[in-house]
Design an enzyme around this catalytic site. Structure first.
Site, PDB file in Angstrom:
ATOM      1  N   ASP A 254       0.808  -1.225   0.000  1.00  0.00           N
ATOM      2  CA  ASP A 254       0.000   0.000   0.000  1.00  0.00           C
ATOM      3  C   ASP A 254       0.846   1.282   0.000  1.00  0.00           C
ATOM      4  OD1 ASP A 254       1.035  -0.329   2.517  1.00  0.00           O
ATOM      5  OD2 ASP A 254      -0.843  -0.133   3.603  1.00  0.00           O
ATOM      6  N   HIS A 255       2.106   1.192   0.367  1.00  0.00           N
ATOM      7  CA  HIS A 255       2.926   2.406   0.495  1.00  0.00           C
ATOM      8  C   HIS A 255       3.617   2.779  -0.817  1.00  0.00           C
ATOM      9  CE1 HIS A 255       2.303   2.011   4.779  1.00  0.00           C
ATOM     10  NE2 HIS A 255       3.098   3.029   5.050  1.00  0.00           N
TER      11      HIS A 255
ATOM     12  N   ASP B 156       4.362  -1.089  11.214  1.00  0.00           N
ATOM     13  CA  ASP B 156       3.880   0.247  10.876  1.00  0.00           C
ATOM     14  C   ASP B 156       3.319   0.855  12.149  1.00  0.00           C
ATOM     15  OD1 ASP B 156       2.968   1.867   8.160  1.00  0.00           O
ATOM     16  OD2 ASP B 156       1.788   2.322   9.945  1.00  0.00           O
TER      17      ASP B 156
ATOM     18  N   ARG C  70      -0.120  12.912  10.122  1.00  0.00           N
ATOM     19  CA  ARG C  70       1.199  13.500  10.393  1.00  0.00           C
ATOM     20  C   ARG C  70       1.435  14.674   9.460  1.00  0.00           C
ATOM     21  NH1 ARG C  70       4.212   7.727  11.267  1.00  0.00           N
ATOM     22  NH2 ARG C  70       3.554   7.610  13.445  1.00  0.00           N
TER      23      ARG C  70
ATOM     24  N   SER D 239       7.161   7.215  12.745  1.00  0.00           N
ATOM     25  CA  SER D 239       7.082   5.923  12.062  1.00  0.00           C
ATOM     26  C   SER D 239       7.830   4.806  12.778  1.00  0.00           C
ATOM     27  CB  SER D 239       7.658   6.119  10.667  1.00  0.00           C
ATOM     28  OG  SER D 239       8.305   4.975  10.205  1.00  0.00           O
TER      29      SER D 239
ATOM     30  N   ARG E 192       9.645   2.748  11.024  1.00  0.00           N
ATOM     31  CA  ARG E 192      10.640   2.285  10.047  1.00  0.00           C
ATOM     32  C   ARG E 192      11.989   2.003  10.703  1.00  0.00           C
ATOM     33  NH1 ARG E 192      10.176   8.172   7.255  1.00  0.00           N
ATOM     34  NH2 ARG E 192       8.032   7.476   7.391  1.00  0.00           N
TER      35      ARG E 192
HETATM   36  C1  MIC Z   1       4.237   6.486   8.231  1.00  0.00           C
HETATM   37  O1  MIC Z   1       3.076   6.807   8.323  1.00  0.00           O
HETATM   38  O2  MIC Z   1       5.185   7.188   8.607  1.00  0.00           O
HETATM   39  C2  MIC Z   1       4.553   5.126   7.638  1.00  0.00           C
HETATM   40  C3  MIC Z   1       5.150   5.345   6.319  1.00  0.00           C
HETATM   41  O3  MIC Z   1       3.376   4.392   7.481  1.00  0.00           O
HETATM   42  C4  MIC Z   1       5.500   4.426   8.595  1.00  0.00           C
HETATM   43  C5  MIC Z   1       6.083   3.192   8.091  1.00  0.00           C
HETATM   44  C6  MIC Z   1       7.196   3.387   7.139  1.00  0.00           C
HETATM   45  O4  MIC Z   1       8.028   4.254   7.322  1.00  0.00           O
HETATM   46  O5  MIC Z   1       7.243   2.598   6.188  1.00  0.00           O
HETATM   47  C7  MIC Z   1       4.915   4.145   9.970  1.00  0.00           C
HETATM   48  O6  MIC Z   1       4.012   4.813  10.388  1.00  0.00           O
HETATM   49  O7  MIC Z   1       5.432   3.278  10.690  1.00  0.00           O
HETATM   50 FE1  SF4 Z   2       0.074   4.870   5.058  1.00  0.00          FE
HETATM   51 FE2  SF4 Z   2       1.426   5.592   7.252  1.00  0.00          FE
HETATM   52 FE3  SF4 Z   2      -0.043   7.360   5.901  1.00  0.00          FE
HETATM   53 FE4  SF4 Z   2      -1.219   5.478   7.250  1.00  0.00          FE
HETATM   54  S1  SF4 Z   2       0.035   7.104   8.098  1.00  0.00           S
HETATM   55  S2  SF4 Z   2      -1.754   6.124   5.193  1.00  0.00           S
HETATM   56  S3  SF4 Z   2       0.146   3.758   7.000  1.00  0.00           S
HETATM   57  S4  SF4 Z   2       1.781   6.313   5.161  1.00  0.00           S
END
Ligand code: MIC
Ligand code: SF4
Length: 642
Positions: free
Chosen positions: A64-65, A119, A379, A535, A537
């Site tokens: 999905d990313h 995530d 965010r 995140s 990550r």
């Molecule tokens: C995000 O919202 O920052 C992400 C992208 O979903 C991350 C995961 C990632 O960095 O792949 C998260 O929330 O953990």
């Molecule tokens: Fe995707 Fe992270 Fe954004 Fe949620 S917050 S939509 S998991 S990138």
């Protein structure tokens, strides 16, 4: 003994430790989820561990990313994950099937069960009464292999909702209100339970908006009871059999109780550049908007989309606004199409994007220079949208749609009557976008497909007993993982290629950092409070590891990031005396001696280049010390297995 909801689930899943807040506990994990941007690392780790089949009740790999495929890299990653999932017993949710958290809520989450996901918004499933937590990919790999997931036993917070939401005020405004009250650090070390009469008016997807944004509080998780609302949702999804009632005991004890009278809330917005910089939409003044984005795992349910469609029906968005809409799942998109609401969105001028994270992770739709973007996401960290000087506001779908219509950030109450919507009693169920794994025998003969962008998992080195580390970088408070390892369409394709990805490490703070750190060999990074928020990550630990960072010394850490540092074999430490932070500068050195002997006490003395002695502290469990000594979780897991 009377217990909170989370304590009940923890007690039923406890594998080690005791439930005293602050001590380390190991939990049995029923379900796992991964997404593609963190998934490649998680499955590389799983392959490394050497377990032939996952041992969880259900594990799902979502794509999905990284769905913008501007070169072979992302498609290669998808193919790798599909093949590794099929072989190892993991369900595979195809690209386009939906955002992991929204899809998981609709189709797989179960009250009373444990879920970890690679995530940070995995707590979304807490809207269903599940204990769901974000984790690093290595931790998810270990849980898939049947190992425990370790956390610090959290404190328990309770938010009591009373009263009734006024028209135009939504679950998103409740999420923003709690961020206003507690701040992005306010939930660290706690699980937030939502209760009170006021929760009855919130459907499961609305509850999930709230548990989703609990991640922004820094909380370990957020959870709602499983009640008649949960039952109705599961029934509508054709999953009535998954329902179990779950509530806290009437005399359960909480470390903090917050009361919110819903009738007093107004439409809110989080202003740049932090989710807790919350103001009333009505009090923002006349701010011109160039972009509005509706969707993400926070606000992409059928309810949210129908509400927006009802607001836009028969109208046109402002000429100055570009509006994107990403329905959360194929279920939502299909139902929008079937009932005609999709046509209303298109006719109003919306640009319909696929069911994926999209703009939320900077995968396309970056705003224009200095542009103001109103987003229903969770965010708004600086630069996350892909445009360094963009001004991102977080708001409800209602406030976002109102702003798209007027061209200014708009309190939706000024639009007049709140349009009514009717949610169906049953949802369209079609799980054909989720491919089951191969059976055991077939799986043995399957091979995993690896493209040239997929590099081996970086190896940590055993923790030396003595280190002299130059400070390669000093940063301030609330550094997010988006600062440490930025996302966006340029960098995300390298999520399975740490050496390449490391070239972008800390780019938002200091573009020279990667080359400087490499030149220094081993080094340490100095940070302020709440270092590593955001995140899950693990790239934010693995890229510094690749660049030679052996210790990160801060005023305090965010939960998932500190676990990722330890899993990568990087020593986390905090200043006993926060004033020492002020004295240390980039280029100074720190010498740490007798590290191994000092770690069990959680206190290390370090000597600076000028001869000053400073005390560094961090409580580490025996297990964490063993992981650090082994040079990271993978080495440790192999050692333990031998
Ligand atoms: C995000 O919202 O920052 C992400 C992208 O979903 C991350 C995961 C990632 O960095 O792949 C998260 O929330 O953990
Ligand atoms: Fe995707 Fe992270 Fe954004 Fe949620 S917050 S939509 S998991 S990138």
């Amino acid at each position: 003994m009377s217990r909170t909801i989370a304590q009940k689930i923890i007690a039923a899943h406890l594998l080690s430790g005791d439930m005293t807040p602050g001590s380390e506990i190991g939990l049995r994990i029923d379900q796992t989820l991964t997404q593609d941007a963190t998934g490649t690392m998680a499955y590389l780790a799983l392959e490394n561990i050497g377990i032939p089949r996952v041992k969880t009740e259900k594990s799902i790999a979502y794509i999905d990313h990284n769905t913008l495929q501007c070169g072979f890299e992302n498609a290669d990653d998808h193919r790798y994950i599909q093949s590794v999932a099929r072989k190892y017993g993991v369900y595979f949710s195809r690209p386009g099937n939906g955002i992991c958290h929204q899809t998981h809520l609709e189709r797989f989450g179960k009250p009373g069960k444990t879920l970890i996901g690679s995530d940070s918004h995995t707590p979304t499933a807490g809207g269903l009464g599940m204990l769901a937590m974000g984790a690093g990919g290595m931790d998810v790999a270990v849980a898939m292999g049947g190992g425990a997931y370790y956390i610090t036993m959290p404190k328990m917070y309770k938010v009591n909702l009373t009263g009734t939401l006024k028209p135009w005020v939504t679950a998103k405004d409740i999420s923003l209100e709690i961020l206003r009250i507690l701040s992005v650090k306010g939930g660290v070390g706690a699980i937030v339970e939502w209760g009170g009469e006021g929760i009855r008016q919130l459907s499961v997807p609305e509850r999930a908006t709230i548990t989703n944004m609990g991640a922004e509080l820094g909380a370990t998780s957020s959870i709602f009871p499983s009640d008649e609302v949960t039952h109705a949702f599961l029934k509508a999804q054709g999953r009535a059999q998954d329902y179990v009632p779950l509530s806290s005991d009437p005399d359960a004890q909480y470390d903090k109780v917050i009361d919110i009278d819903l009738s007093t809330l107004e439409p809110l917005a989080a202003c740049p550049h932090s989710p807790d910089n919350v103001k009333k939409a009505a009090e923002l003044g006349r701010i011109a908007v160039s972009q509005v984005c509706i969707g993400s795992c926070t606000n992409s349910s059928l309810r949210d989309m129908l509400r927006v469609a009802a607001m836009l029906k028969g109208k046109k968005i402002a000429d100055t606004v570009s509006l994107s809409i990403s329905p959360g799942t194929r279920q939502v998109l299909t139902m929008l199409a079937d009932c005609g609401a999709l046509s209303d969105l298109i006719a109003a001028g919306a640009r319909i994007l696929e069911c994926a994270c999209g703009p939320c992770i900077g995968m396309g739709f970056s705003p224009a220079s200095g542009g103001v973007s109103v987003r229903t996401f969770n965010r708004n960290f600086e630069g996350r949208s892909g445009t360094r000087d963009a001004q991102v506001y977080l708001a409800s779908p209602e406030t976002a749609a109102a702003s798209a219509l007027t061209g200014f950030i708009t309190d939706p109450r000024t639009l007049g009557e709140y349009p009514a919507i009717t949610l169906p009693d049953t949802f369209l169920v079609d799980d054909s976008g989720v491919l089951p794994p191969a059976g055991k025998e077939e799986a043995e003969g399957l091979s995993v497909e690896r493209g040239p962008n997929i590099k081996p998992f970086p190896k940590g080195e055993p923790l030396p007993d003595q280190m002299t580390l130059p400070v390669s970088l000093k940063v301030g408070d609330n550094i997010t993982t988006d600062h440490i390892m930025p996302a966006g369409a340029k960098v995300l394709p390298y999520r399975s290629n740490i050496p390449k990805m490391a070239e972008f490490c800390f780019g938002v703070c200091d573009e020279q950092f990667p080359s400087r750190a490499l030149q220094l060999g081993r080094s340490c990074v100095i940070g302020g409070a709440n270092y590593g928020q955001g995140s899950s990550r693990e790239h934010a630990a693995l890229a510094p590891l690749h660049l030679g960072v052996r210790a990160v010394i801060t005023k305090s850490f965010a939960r998932i990031h500190v676990a990722n540092l330890i899993n990568a074999g990087i020593l986390p430490l905090t200043f006993e005396n926060p004033a020492d932070y002020d004295d240390l500068q980039q280029g100074d050195t720190l010498t740490l001696k007798n590290i191994h002997a000092q770690l069990p006490a959680g206190r290390l003395t370090a000597t600076t280049g000028s001869g000053k002695t400073i005390a560094l502290v961090y409580p580490l469990s025996e297990r964490q010390i063993a992981i650090l000594k082994a040079g990271g979780l993978l080495n440790y897991t192999k050692e333990v297995a031998q």
